[in-house]
Design a protein around this motif. Structure first.
Motif, mmCIF file in Angstrom:
data_model
loop_
_atom_site.group_PDB
_atom_site.id
_atom_site.type_symbol
_atom_site.label_atom_id
_atom_site.label_comp_id
_atom_site.label_asym_id
_atom_site.label_seq_id
_atom_site.Cartn_x
_atom_site.Cartn_y
_atom_site.Cartn_z
ATOM 1 N N ASN A 212 0.755 -1.277 0.270
ATOM 2 C CA ASN A 212 0.017 0.015 -0.005
ATOM 3 C C ASN A 212 0.855 1.180 -0.046
ATOM 4 O O ASN A 212 2.192 1.253 0.120
ATOM 5 C CB ASN A 212 -0.970 -0.003 1.183
ATOM 6 N N ARG A 213 0.264 2.485 -0.228
ATOM 7 C CA ARG A 213 1.034 3.730 -0.233
ATOM 8 C C ARG A 213 1.883 4.075 1.048
ATOM 9 O O ARG A 213 3.043 4.453 0.788
ATOM 10 C CB ARG A 213 0.097 4.822 -0.438
ATOM 11 N N GLU A 214 1.383 3.890 2.111
ATOM 12 C CA GLU A 214 2.142 4.243 3.272
ATOM 13 C C GLU A 214 3.355 3.342 3.754
ATOM 14 O O GLU A 214 4.346 3.691 3.822
ATOM 15 C CB GLU A 214 1.133 3.695 4.805
ATOM 16 N N ARG A 215 3.310 1.698 3.270
ATOM 17 C CA ARG A 215 4.283 1.009 3.338
ATOM 18 C C ARG A 215 5.503 1.308 2.021
ATOM 19 O O ARG A 215 6.671 1.227 2.514
ATOM 20 C CB ARG A 215 3.904 -0.517 2.853
ATOM 21 N N ALA A 216 4.910 1.644 1.055
ATOM 22 C CA ALA A 216 5.907 1.882 -0.028
ATOM 23 C C ALA A 216 6.729 3.287 0.111
ATOM 24 O O ALA A 216 7.713 3.271 -0.230
ATOM 25 C CB ALA A 216 4.965 1.851 -1.326
ATOM 26 N N LEU A 217 5.750 4.103 0.886
ATOM 27 C CA LEU A 217 6.480 5.403 1.101
ATOM 28 C C LEU A 217 7.574 5.354 2.140
ATOM 29 O O LEU A 217 8.852 5.919 2.214
ATOM 30 C CB LEU A 217 5.376 6.461 1.659
ATOM 31 N N GLN A 218 7.419 4.453 3.014
ATOM 32 C CA GLN A 218 8.423 3.793 4.077
ATOM 33 C C GLN A 218 9.766 3.319 3.369
ATOM 34 O O GLN A 218 10.658 3.854 3.695
ATOM 35 C CB GLN A 218 8.036 3.091 5.127
ATOM 36 N N ARG A 219 9.582 2.575 2.306
ATOM 37 C CA ARG A 219 10.443 1.973 1.647
ATOM 38 C C ARG A 219 11.224 3.028 1.055
ATOM 39 O O ARG A 219 12.427 3.050 0.630
ATOM 40 C CB ARG A 219 9.858 1.034 0.524
ATOM 41 N N LEU A 220 10.660 3.971 0.299
ATOM 42 C CA LEU A 220 11.309 4.958 -0.299
ATOM 43 C C LEU A 220 12.185 5.878 0.572
ATOM 44 O O LEU A 220 13.373 6.094 0.177
ATOM 45 C CB LEU A 220 10.343 6.002 -0.863
ATOM 46 N N ALA A 221 11.706 6.415 1.771
ATOM 47 C CA ALA A 221 12.578 7.095 2.541
ATOM 48 C C ALA A 221 13.830 6.278 3.029
ATOM 49 O O ALA A 221 14.852 7.023 3.105
ATOM 50 C CB ALA A 221 11.526 7.302 3.838
ATOM 51 N N THR A 222 13.513 4.765 3.467
ATOM 52 C CA THR A 222 14.729 3.994 3.808
ATOM 53 C C THR A 222 15.448 4.040 2.840
ATOM 54 O O THR A 222 16.834 4.047 2.762
ATOM 55 C CB THR A 222 14.214 2.781 4.351
ATOM 56 N N ALA A 223 15.278 3.861 1.433
ATOM 57 C CA ALA A 223 16.245 3.515 0.162
ATOM 58 C C ALA A 223 16.884 4.972 -0.124
ATOM 59 O O ALA A 223 18.070 5.002 -0.234
ATOM 60 C CB ALA A 223 15.465 3.032 -0.965
ATOM 61 N N LEU A 224 16.428 5.767 0.263
ATOM 62 C CA LEU A 224 16.802 7.460 -0.244
ATOM 63 C C LEU A 224 17.915 7.586 1.025
ATOM 64 O O LEU A 224 18.976 8.076 0.602
ATOM 65 C CB LEU A 224 15.931 8.282 -0.109
ATOM 66 N N ALA A 225 17.626 7.289 2.135
ATOM 67 C CA ALA A 225 18.536 7.339 3.370
ATOM 68 C C ALA A 225 20.061 6.409 3.100
ATOM 69 O O ALA A 225 20.905 6.806 3.562
ATOM 70 C CB ALA A 225 18.053 7.079 4.651
ATOM 71 N N GLU A 226 19.666 5.348 2.443
ATOM 72 C CA GLU A 226 20.702 4.388 2.236
ATOM 73 C C GLU A 226 21.735 4.646 0.930
ATOM 74 O O GLU A 226 22.513 4.194 0.780
ATOM 75 C CB GLU A 226 20.365 2.980 2.210
ATOM 76 N N TYR A 227 21.104 5.540 0.127
ATOM 77 C CA TYR A 227 21.666 5.998 -0.983
ATOM 78 C C TYR A 227 23.010 6.638 -0.673
ATOM 79 O O TYR A 227 23.012 7.809 -0.056
ATOM 80 C CB TYR A 227 20.819 6.682 -2.032
ATOM 81 N N ARG A 228 23.940 6.405 -1.243
ATOM 82 C CA ARG A 228 25.603 7.046 -0.962
ATOM 83 C C ARG A 228 25.929 7.635 -2.380
ATOM 84 O O ARG A 228 26.433 6.520 -3.175
ATOM 85 C CB ARG A 228 26.443 6.026 0.058
ATOM 86 N N ILE A 229 26.214 8.777 -2.340
ATOM 87 C CA ILE A 229 26.667 9.159 -3.681
ATOM 88 C C ILE A 229 27.789 10.600 -3.332
ATOM 89 O O ILE A 229 27.507 11.344 -2.625
ATOM 90 C CB ILE A 229 26.194 10.027 -4.773
ATOM 91 N N GLY A 230 29.028 10.054 -3.707
ATOM 92 C CA GLY A 230 30.177 11.195 -3.443
ATOM 93 C C GLY A 230 30.801 11.583 -4.554
ATOM 94 O O GLY A 230 30.788 10.938 -5.812
ATOM 95 N N GLY A 231 31.238 12.910 -4.697
ATOM 96 C CA GLY A 231 31.881 13.445 -5.931
ATOM 97 C C GLY A 231 31.205 14.516 -6.608
ATOM 98 O O GLY A 231 31.771 15.127 -7.416
#
Length: 664
Positions: free
Chosen positions: A396-415
């Motif tokens: 559902n939307r609530e769970r998918a939104l939680q997935r999105l926030a977690t994945a964004l927090a885990e994304y690492r980009i440098g440079g």
């Protein structure tokens, strides 16, 4: 079915098409410019053909080079991806003439929808509801302005041949019209070779809802649910989701039927997207039809369980659609966030740089990352600066939104600077969580989205300093450093009759900070920001493990050309080590001039040398990364001289003009 296809595109969409083709047993051919010689899509394809210099107009937009590559490699068909030649009717016709299948709609359908004004007339005749506006052929600026005056402001100027937000301007008052029209026409001519405009009434709080349609060569047509793409910047989508929140089944069917009607009106084939503006009262209006696969197609794939690229290949090879309308099912909810190299705090200015560190979240049935870059790749000035599309799904939307926030927090980009923090702030803001969506969402909730993460130096500095020290010690202990048993390679800070103290100066959060670390075996006493913290830690490659008086933490430590970044669960801390002053003076100034924000091309000079101008008055326009950037006067003053002329290429940081500010 095809034996071999050529992908007339680059980046993540080329990689995306190659993946599906490989699963279907179809060989692939990539094309590449000089700038993309070592690109991921080139490495993934079975074959690759060089087509020219980096500028797209000298490579990816040269239809004859693309067709020559297809013929040379005996490709049965060409997949155009999106952008570049994907909506070019002449290219689709040239493919047909050369006996190569164009994996897309027939030239007539592309041509019909290629002009926004012509598309409006066709849709109106087909009974598809339209936004009030002027779609006529008379392009006299006075006629356009009069139509805007008659319908009332705000209005929206749109290039009839445009797309992706190019050649589009909102006009809120009559006195803004002329400058906005000139800018929109310039941008449209540069991007599409056509500066014809239409004028539409601007709805102040609409949602942007689009329907994915598919038609085959056997008379079948279906819609595969809808996507809400309301959250936009520069008229380009930022986060898309499917299905649209709050969409009643009756309204979905009504919009879906209208979308299929629109496709049938132009005898459509393949994948297409019919875009609507959905008003607060439930009324909807045709906006445009994109005659190609969309950037945001993965959210539709996630909720329907269908591979839309596979559908494209099947339809183009003559097969019927895999499903009828009654067989289409919606399961769960999906989001797509576009991860860009850009600076949201500087009006989303595109950025360049080398991806010195790149660590996306782990993929699973809930998380998908579509990308065309790898660690070490450059974000080039020549192409769109999108790094990846992050797609998540859940029940559902609530769970998918939680997935999105977690994945964004885990994304690492440098440079390079990115929009990751912006995306996280946006997706976790209460109005977004509550699905209070409209096309002005970002402007309306600016304060919520653009807030900076709370800076806690007492927490961040000790961890950053210890990570840097552990990295130094690991490098010193490496075999390449020489004999690890030599006292000269000991980096523990040992001193006879003295504490083992390391002194560092770190620059972070726009200031320099002195840090002392006393090492006592496995214990480190870190003095920073007026506090002392007791830490234990290990650094294994890039993975940092910290014990802060019983509180165990995990992080990632990345070294890039512009410093270091420590990624923790609650955010990232970017810093540089300030080395001892050697007495060299590297200061410099710009002499009061104005500088190019990035590499680009001068488009137009808007003031004459010697002219007296007011603060914020437009001085020149430059184009970079598919966008126009207007350089404005920083204060009242005089334009002394311009250093470049229209058509000149300039480097980022180059002084563009000499300007003397008026003395108070």
């Amino acid at each position: 079915m095809f034996n071999k296809i050529l992908i007339a595109n680059r980046g993540e969409i080329a990689c995306r098409v190659i993946k599906t083709a490989r699963e279907m047993g179809i060989a692939t051919v990539a094309v590449y410019s000089d700038a993309d010689r070592d690109a991921l899509h080139v490495a993934m394809a079975d074959e690759a053909i060089h087509i020219g210099p980096p500028p797209a107009r000298e490579s990816y937009l040269l239809a004859e080079r693309i067709l020559e590559a297809a013929v040379t490699t005996h490709a049965d068909a060409i997949h155009p991806g999106y952008g570049f030649l994907s909506e070019n009717a002449a290219f689709a016709q040239a493919c047909s003439d050369a006996g190569v299948v164009f994996i897309g709609p027939p030239p007539g359908a592309i041509e019909a929808m290629g002009s926004k004004s012509a598309a409006k007339r066709i849709m109106g005749d087909a009974g598809v509801p339209l936004v009030p506006g002027y779609h006529g052929d008379d392009q006299d600026p006075a006629v356009l302005k009069q139509s805007a005056d008659d319908m009332g402001y705000p209005v929206l100027l749109k290039a009839t041949a445009g797309g992706g937000g190019k050649g589009m301007r909102q006009v809120w008052a009559p006195e803004e019209f002329d400058e906005a029209l000139a800018a929109a026409k310039r941008e449209s001519m540069a991007g599409f070779g056509d500066d014809n405009m239409l004028v539409e009434k601007y709805l102040t709080k609409p949602r942007h809802v689009e329907l994915q349609v598919f038609c085959d060569n056997h008379g079948n047509g279906v819609y595969l649910a809808e996507r809400d793409c309301s959250v936009q910047r520069r008229h380009q989508k930022v986060i898309e989701e499917a299905p649209a929140p709050g969409m009643a089944e009756a309204l979905r069917q009504q919009m879906g039927d209208a979308a299929v009607t629109a496709a049938r009106a132009i005898d459509y084939r393949g994948a297409g997207t019919v875009e609507f503006l959905l008003d607060e009262d439930g009324s909807f209006y045709f906006m445009e039809m994109n005659t190609r696969l969309q950037v945001e197609h993965p959210v539709t794939e996630m909720i329907t369980g269908q591979d839309l690229v596979r559908w494209q290949l099947l339809v183009a090879s003559g097969s019927p659609l895999p499903l009828s309308q009654g067989e289409v099912r919606i399961n769960g909810h999906a989001f797509e966030a576009r991860v860009y190299a850009e600076d949201p705090d500087n009006d989303f200015l595109p950025a360049t740089g080398t991806l010195g560190f790149l660590q996306p979240p782990e993929e699973s049935r809930h998380v998908r990352v579509d990308t065309g870059v790898r660690q070490g790749d450059d974000i080039s000035v020549y192409y769109d600066p999108m790094i990846a599309k992050l797609i998540v799904w859940d029940e559902n939307r609530e769970r998918a939104l939680q997935r999105l926030a977690t994945a964004l927090a885990e994304y690492r980009i440098g440079g390079t600077v990115t929009n990751l923090d912006f995306l996280y702030n946006l997706s976790t803001s209460k109005p977004f969580v509550d699905a209070e969506l409209d096309t002005s969402f970002i402007e309306r909730h600016n304060d919520l989205i653009f807030h900076e993460r709370h800076q806690d130096l007492a927490q961040e500095l000790p961890l950053a300093a210890l990570a840097l020290l552990l990295d130094k010690q690991n490098r010193a202990a490496a075999p390449a450093a020489g004999d690890p048993s030599s006292p000269w390679n000991d980096s523990s800070g040992w001193r006879m009759n003295e504490p083992h103290v390391h002194r560092l100066t770190l620059h972070c959060h726009q200031a320099e900070h002195a840090v002392e670390i006393e090492q006592r075996g496995e214990l480190y006493l870190v003095s920073a920001a007026g506090t002392q913290t007791r830490l234990q830690g290990t650094l294994n490659g890039e993975q940092l493990l910290i014990d802060r008086e019983g509180h165990r933490l995990r992080g990632t430590f990345a070294r890039t050309h512009d410093g270091f970044t420590l990624y923790m669960n609650d955010g990232a801390c970017h810093f540089q080590e300030v080395l001892p002053d050697t007495g060299e003076d590297d200061s410099g100034g710009s002499g009061g001039g104005l500088n190019a924000p990035m590499n680009g091309t001068i488009v137009e000079l808007l003031a004459a040398p010697g002219a007296t101008v007011k603060a914020d008055e437009a001085l020149l326009v430059m184009e970079a990364m598919k966008m126009e950037h207007t350089i404005r006067a920083p204060a009242d003053g005089v334009v002394d001289s311009f250093y470049y002329q229209p058509g000149d290429l300039v480097d980022g940081g180059a002084e563009l003009l000499a300007f003397t500010a008026q003395e108070e």
